[in-house]
Design a protein around this motif. Structure first.
Motif, mmCIF file in Angstrom:
data_model
loop_
_atom_site.group_PDB
_atom_site.id
_atom_site.type_symbol
_atom_site.label_atom_id
_atom_site.label_comp_id
_atom_site.label_asym_id
_atom_site.label_seq_id
_atom_site.Cartn_x
_atom_site.Cartn_y
_atom_site.Cartn_z
ATOM 1 N N VAL A 226 86.724 31.719 -24.002
ATOM 2 C CA VAL A 226 86.236 31.432 -25.366
ATOM 3 C C VAL A 226 87.440 31.292 -26.280
ATOM 4 O O VAL A 226 88.295 32.187 -26.345
ATOM 5 N N LEU A 227 87.536 30.143 -26.970
ATOM 6 C CA LEU A 227 88.658 29.848 -27.871
ATOM 7 C C LEU A 227 88.216 29.991 -29.322
ATOM 8 O O LEU A 227 87.075 29.727 -29.667
ATOM 9 N N ASP A 228 89.179 30.212 -30.051
ATOM 10 C CA ASP A 228 88.881 30.438 -31.469
ATOM 11 C C ASP A 228 89.368 29.253 -32.297
ATOM 12 O O ASP A 228 90.214 28.473 -31.844
ATOM 13 N N ALA A 229 88.891 29.006 -33.473
ATOM 14 C CA ALA A 229 89.370 28.035 -34.483
ATOM 15 C C ALA A 229 88.764 26.662 -34.260
ATOM 16 O O ALA A 229 87.567 26.475 -34.480
ATOM 17 N N ASN A 230 89.523 25.710 -33.801
ATOM 18 C CA ASN A 230 89.176 24.272 -33.795
ATOM 19 C C ASN A 230 87.709 24.084 -33.450
ATOM 20 O O ASN A 230 87.281 24.347 -32.324
ATOM 21 N N ASP A 231 86.967 23.589 -34.431
ATOM 22 C CA ASP A 231 85.517 23.538 -34.244
ATOM 23 C C ASP A 231 84.957 22.122 -34.098
ATOM 24 O O ASP A 231 83.749 21.936 -34.161
ATOM 25 N N ASN A 232 85.807 21.077 -33.980
ATOM 26 C CA ASN A 232 85.344 19.696 -33.760
ATOM 27 C C ASN A 232 86.019 19.134 -32.502
ATOM 28 O O ASN A 232 87.256 19.081 -32.421
ATOM 29 N N ALA A 233 85.206 18.739 -31.637
ATOM 30 C CA ALA A 233 85.738 18.155 -30.386
ATOM 31 C C ALA A 233 85.792 16.631 -30.510
ATOM 32 O O ALA A 233 85.002 16.025 -31.252
ATOM 33 N N PRO A 234 86.696 15.973 -29.774
ATOM 34 C CA PRO A 234 86.740 14.491 -29.767
ATOM 35 C C PRO A 234 85.431 13.908 -29.222
ATOM 36 O O PRO A 234 84.800 14.476 -28.328
ATOM 37 N N ILE A 314 86.510 10.985 -17.608
ATOM 38 C CA ILE A 314 87.660 11.035 -18.510
ATOM 39 C C ILE A 314 87.376 12.069 -19.603
ATOM 40 O O ILE A 314 86.286 12.086 -20.194
ATOM 41 N N GLU A 315 88.380 12.848 -19.834
ATOM 42 C CA GLU A 315 88.273 13.903 -20.850
ATOM 43 C C GLU A 315 89.251 13.617 -21.992
ATOM 44 O O GLU A 315 90.435 13.323 -21.745
ATOM 45 N N ALA A 316 88.715 13.682 -23.204
ATOM 46 C CA ALA A 316 89.552 13.517 -24.406
ATOM 47 C C ALA A 316 89.734 14.881 -25.061
ATOM 48 O O ALA A 316 88.756 15.532 -25.447
ATOM 49 N N THR A 317 90.967 15.322 -25.224
ATOM 50 C CA THR A 317 91.265 16.682 -25.729
ATOM 51 C C THR A 317 92.136 16.571 -26.983
ATOM 52 O O THR A 317 93.106 15.790 -27.002
ATOM 53 N N ASP A 318 91.756 17.351 -28.015
ATOM 54 C CA ASP A 318 92.594 17.351 -29.213
ATOM 55 C C ASP A 318 93.689 18.413 -29.087
ATOM 56 O O ASP A 318 93.749 19.137 -28.082
ATOM 57 N N LYS A 319 94.526 18.477 -30.120
ATOM 58 C CA LYS A 319 95.644 19.405 -30.084
ATOM 59 C C LYS A 319 95.422 20.633 -30.987
ATOM 60 O O LYS A 319 96.365 21.280 -31.413
ATOM 61 N N GLY A 320 94.168 20.857 -31.251
ATOM 62 C CA GLY A 320 93.864 22.021 -32.078
ATOM 63 C C GLY A 320 94.018 23.325 -31.298
ATOM 64 O O GLY A 320 94.282 23.328 -30.095
#
Length: 905
Positions: A226-234, A314-320
């Motif tokens: 479980v990650l914290d913070a970044n709440d919008n995925a690509p 294909i997976e799109a990942t942000d840098k948050g």
């Protein structure tokens, strides 16, 4: 395990029936069946009797990969020979049908068997990895979906229908989407908000179960952080990208481009792309994804015949922090191009082919296939060259090479046949397979001589065993069928009666077979003489030579051989002396004479009156030569006395006449030495001594009275004395002979002449009217007659006769090979047209002989007649007479005249 065995038995029982549609037998067998399992009663299903399968050699034709089945030679049943793995044979293809070719020899037939390998549940579901790590932001709202990699099952059908279960969790559940067009999609669904502080890591077990009975399962551990913070995925602009790529695309080709956006700012909105999963797995090595742009390039080669489509996750990942990701699926369909040429296999070849094989005979069986699909995989086949073989389609992809025309090994002994195949692609691809088809020989050609008639010339007195000629017959067959043996044939010709070989001369009172004169070597065809040949005995020998091959049945050919014996000057002239008895009866002094080969001598008596004018014939010397032509052409020369003697002798007539008037100075008696010589090389000669008594005119007239009667009658019977107008020869009167003795001798002479004349008429009539068949085939001496109206000596193939000029002397040397003669020349004297036989012989002079002169070059179309100098009239050629001598054959008017070769007969 018991249920599995029961399933196998049920399948075997259900598949026991077979269907024969278009020549195809269908069986079914479950995979993993044990070796020895009976698939079907193949021999019985093909209609063969018990034991016939082994006798006719029922067998499988191996094709490509090993079929793992075999045919029992004893029972004809189709058995499993090794492990059958449906997944190895067909992969995911359904149904898994193997096409087998069954060959039945004696006679040659082919059957097609379709063996379906049914699936059993022998493969458990397998996940790509034993553990899956997921990172989920704690701000993720309930209902968020996270894709999971589903398991794969190598089985098909119900055995591959997977269902998933998740270990109990209040935060997560599973969502499975099934589609007929695409593979199933599995998602992990968030059902309750996450609290990182409460549970930072969730450990779940994902279980996949197939639909087999019993069911097999596979598991994968899910490790969720479980990650914290970044709440919008690509987010991708579409969840599925459908693209196409040709299989011949080059490396680096752009095949797809994906796009994802993230509304966050800064590093939380910077998106990078990565490949999370591919199907099949080797797609990760074939496609290259640009992490920054989302472009997918071709990094390897694709092959439509191996894999027809690829699926890339294909997976799109942000840098948050934590990073969020979005997912999409790229489906790449591989397009077929015509990159595979047809393949041709020879499954059976029956060679060599007999040259008498019937049209329709199967020479070879072939299979043709093309790995491409559609029009690219449709194959057209033909054979080149187009004759004498052709192709016949027996089943899809199977052909028979059959004989379309009759074969001839002597024309073509071996064929190089090429079977060509072409697909329907653009451009079309081709393949070929060469076949060598030898033709075996049968004995269908009889030996044939290069000539129907062989003319062979042989000199007489040849050595026994001398080679005369070489005959050769050609037989185009091979081995024993073309091995020729020769023999002199004494049998019949064609379908008629027997026609034995013949010769032109009578030997020992009858005909002799040609095999007594010549023989032929059985292997080489060399013709050689068994004994020395004698022209005086045999002039022409005609026979047949047979050539027989060693085939079964043997065939034969014939050739006629005409052997002409060439005369040699091996006989010296022989003097013909008057019978001693007639001279004694006439009161003459007994004559003594002797002759032999090469030389001869004799004493002849003649009278001449003093005062006789020049040119008066007082005697005639007669001689005969057993040779022919120039070798028998005689000339007479006076040796003694030489110089200006009172007598001379005719060069070719042999007539002794006065050279000048006789007077008393010439003495009471003249002794003349006369040499008779032939024209041979070298010349042979004989000598005769003539004693001429010179008398007073009254005494000569008194002596000539009975003598004339004697000579006249003798000329009609024995044909040796001179004409009645000339002085008689052969008697010498004593100086004191009484008139009474003269009268007695006169009466005796008259009686003798009359008797001889009557006998001559009887003999002439018998020879004139004798049947021709008796003349042709009867034994005994032949008779020569002067048969021409113009008085020429003639020799005919239909008449072979000789005139006896003295006891035991016969001649047949003057030859004209035609019974037809030209009309008498204009202006001929009456005495030249119909002379008496004796007058003809006695009045021939050198002036009546027309010598034969050969041209410098014989005309074309005539066979040169090798040998000694000789001339023979062959017959007529149109309106011309044809003369043959040692220089050749040519037209000559001389044949129409009297041919006199210097013979005194």
């Amino acid at each position: 395990m018991g249920e599995r065995c029961g399933a196998v038995l049920r399948v075997l029982v259900l598949q026991a029936a077979w269907a024969l549609a278009g020549g195809q037998v269908r069986y079914s067998v479950p995979e993993e069946a044990k070796a020895g399992t009976v698939v079907g009663r193949l021999a019985q299903d093909l209609g063969l009797e018990a034991g016939e399968a082994e006798a006719r050699r029922l067998r499988l034709v191996a094709q490509g990969r090993r079929a793992s089945v075999e045919v029992s030679g004893a029972s004809g049943a189709l058995l499993v020979s090794s492990r059958l793995d449906r997944e190895e044979l067909c992969g995911k293809s359904a149904p898994c049908a193997l096409r087998l070719e069954v060959l039945l020899e004696r006679p040659l037939r082919v059957f097609h068997v379709q063996l379906e390998v049914t699936d059993i549940n022998d493969n458990a579901p397998v996940f790509p990895a034993a553990r899956k790590n997921l990172s989920i932001a704690e701000l993720s709202v309930p209902g968020s979906r996270f894709p999971l990699e589903g398991a794969s099952d190598a089985d098909i059908g119900e055995n591959a229908q997977l269902s998933y279960t998740l270990s109990p969790s209040e935060h997560f559940s599973l969502d499975l989407h099934r589609s007929e067009e695409y593979r199933e999609s599995l998602f992990l669904v968030l059902t309750k908000p996450l609290d990182r502080e409460t549970i930072p890591v969730h450990r779940l077990v994902l279980t996949a179960s197939d639909g087999g009975r019993p069911s097999l399962t596979g598991t994968m551990e899910l490790l969720i952080s479980v990650l914290d913070a970044n709440d919008n995925a690509p987010q991708f602009n579409q969840s599925v990208y459908k693209m196409q790529v040709p299989e011949n695309a080059g490396l680096g080709t752009l095949v797809a481009r994906v796009n994802a956006t993230d509304p966050d700012l800064g590093s939380n909105g910077e998106v990078t792309f990565s490949v999370s999963n591919t199907f099949p797995e080797n797609g990760i090595k074939i496609f290259l994804l640009n992490a920054r742009t989302g472009d997918i390039h071709l990094a390897g080669t694709v092959d439509y015949e191996e894999i027809r489509s690829y699926e890339i996750q294909i997976e799109a990942t942000d840098k948050g922090t934590p990073p969020l990701s979005g997912h999409c699926k790229v489906v790449l369909e591989v397009l077929d191009v015509n990159d595979n040429a047809p393949e041709v296999w020879v499954t059976s070849l029956s060679v060599p082919v007999s040259e008498d094989a019937s049209v329709g005979t199967v020479v070879a069986l072939l299979s043709v296939s093309d790995r491409d699909s559609g029009a690219n995989g449709r194959v057209r086949c033909w054979v080149w060259p187009a004759s004498p073989f052709g192709l016949e389609a027996t089943f899809a992809g199977s052909y028979s090479l059959v004989l379309r025309e009759a074969l001839d090994r002597e024309r073509v002994s071996e064929y190089e046949v090429e079977v060509r195949a072409e697909d329907g692609g653009a451009p079309a691809l081709r393949a070929s397979r060469g076949l060598r088809v030898p033709v075996s020989d049968v004995n269908d050609n009889a030996p044939a001589f290069s000539q129907a008639v062989y003319t062979v010339l042989a000199r007489e007195n040849n050595a026994a065993g001398a080679e005369l000629a070489r005959l050769w017959a050609r037989d185009p067959d091979e081995a024993g069928n073309g091995r020729v043996s020769y023999s002199v044939w004494e049998g019949g010709v064609g379908g008629g009666a027997a026609a034995p070989s013949w010769s032109s001369g009578a030997v020992g009172g009858g005909w002799r077979a040609a095999s007594s004169y010549v023989s032929v070597d059985a292997e080489s065809g060399r013709l050689w003489a068994l004994q020395p040949l004698d022209y005086e005995e045999l002039q022409v020998l005609q026979f047949e030579v047979r050539a027989v091959d060693a085939g079964e049945p043997p065939l034969c050919g014939n050739a006629t051989v005409q052997l002409f014996v060439l005369d040699e000057n091996d006989n010296a002239p022989a003097l013909l002396l008057p019978p001693a008895g007639s001279a004694a009866e006439a009161g003459a002094v007994a004559a003594e004479a002797s002759s032999g080969p090469g030389s001869g001598s004799g004493t002849l008596w003649a009278w001449a009156a003093w005062g006789a004018p020049a040119g008066q014939v007082v005697a005639k010397i007669r001689a005969v030569d057993a040779d022919s032509g120039y070798n028998a052409w005689l000339r007479y020369e006076l040796w003694e006395p030489r110089g200006k003697g009172p007598f001379r002798v005719g060069l070719y007539s042999g007539e002794v006449s006065t050279a000048r008037p006789l007077d008393e100075a010439d003495g009471p008696r003249q002794r003349l030495l006369i040499v008779v010589r032939d024209h041979g090389e070298p010349a042979r000669s004989a000598t005769a001594t003539l004693s001429v008594s010179l008398l007073e005119a009254a005494e000569a007239a008194l002596a000539a009275g009975p003598g004339s009667s004697l000579s006249s009658s003798s000329s009609s019977s024995s044909s040796w004395s001179g004409s009645g107008s000339r002085s008689a020869s052969g008697v010498e009167l004593g100086a004191g002979a009484a008139s009474a003795a003269t009268n007695v001798w006169l009466v005796v002479a008259i009686c003798a002449v009359s008797s001889l004349f009557l006998l001559a008429l009887v003999l002439y009539g018998a020879s004139r009217w004798a049947p021709r068949a008796a003349v042709l085939s009867g034994p005994g001496p032949t008779t020569l007659v002067c048969a021409s109206e113009v008085g020429s000596w003639s020799y005919s193939q239909r008449h072979s006769r000789s005139l006896c000029v003295a006891d035991g002397a016969a001649k047949s040397d003057l030859m004209v090979f035609s019974p037809n003669f030209p009309p008498p020349p204009p202006g001929a004297a009456a005495k030249d047209t119909q002379p008496e036989p004796s007058a003809l012989l006695d009045t021939v002079s050198a002036a009546s002989f027309v010598p034969f002169s050969a041209p410098p070059h014989p005309p074309s179309g005539f066979l040169p007649f090798a040998g000694g100098l000789r001339s023979h009239c062959l017959g007529t050629l149109g309106s011309q007479w044809v003369l043959r001598d040692n220089n050749g054959a040519f037209p000559s008017a001389a044949c129409g005249k009297l041919m006199y070769y210097g013979l005194s007969d």
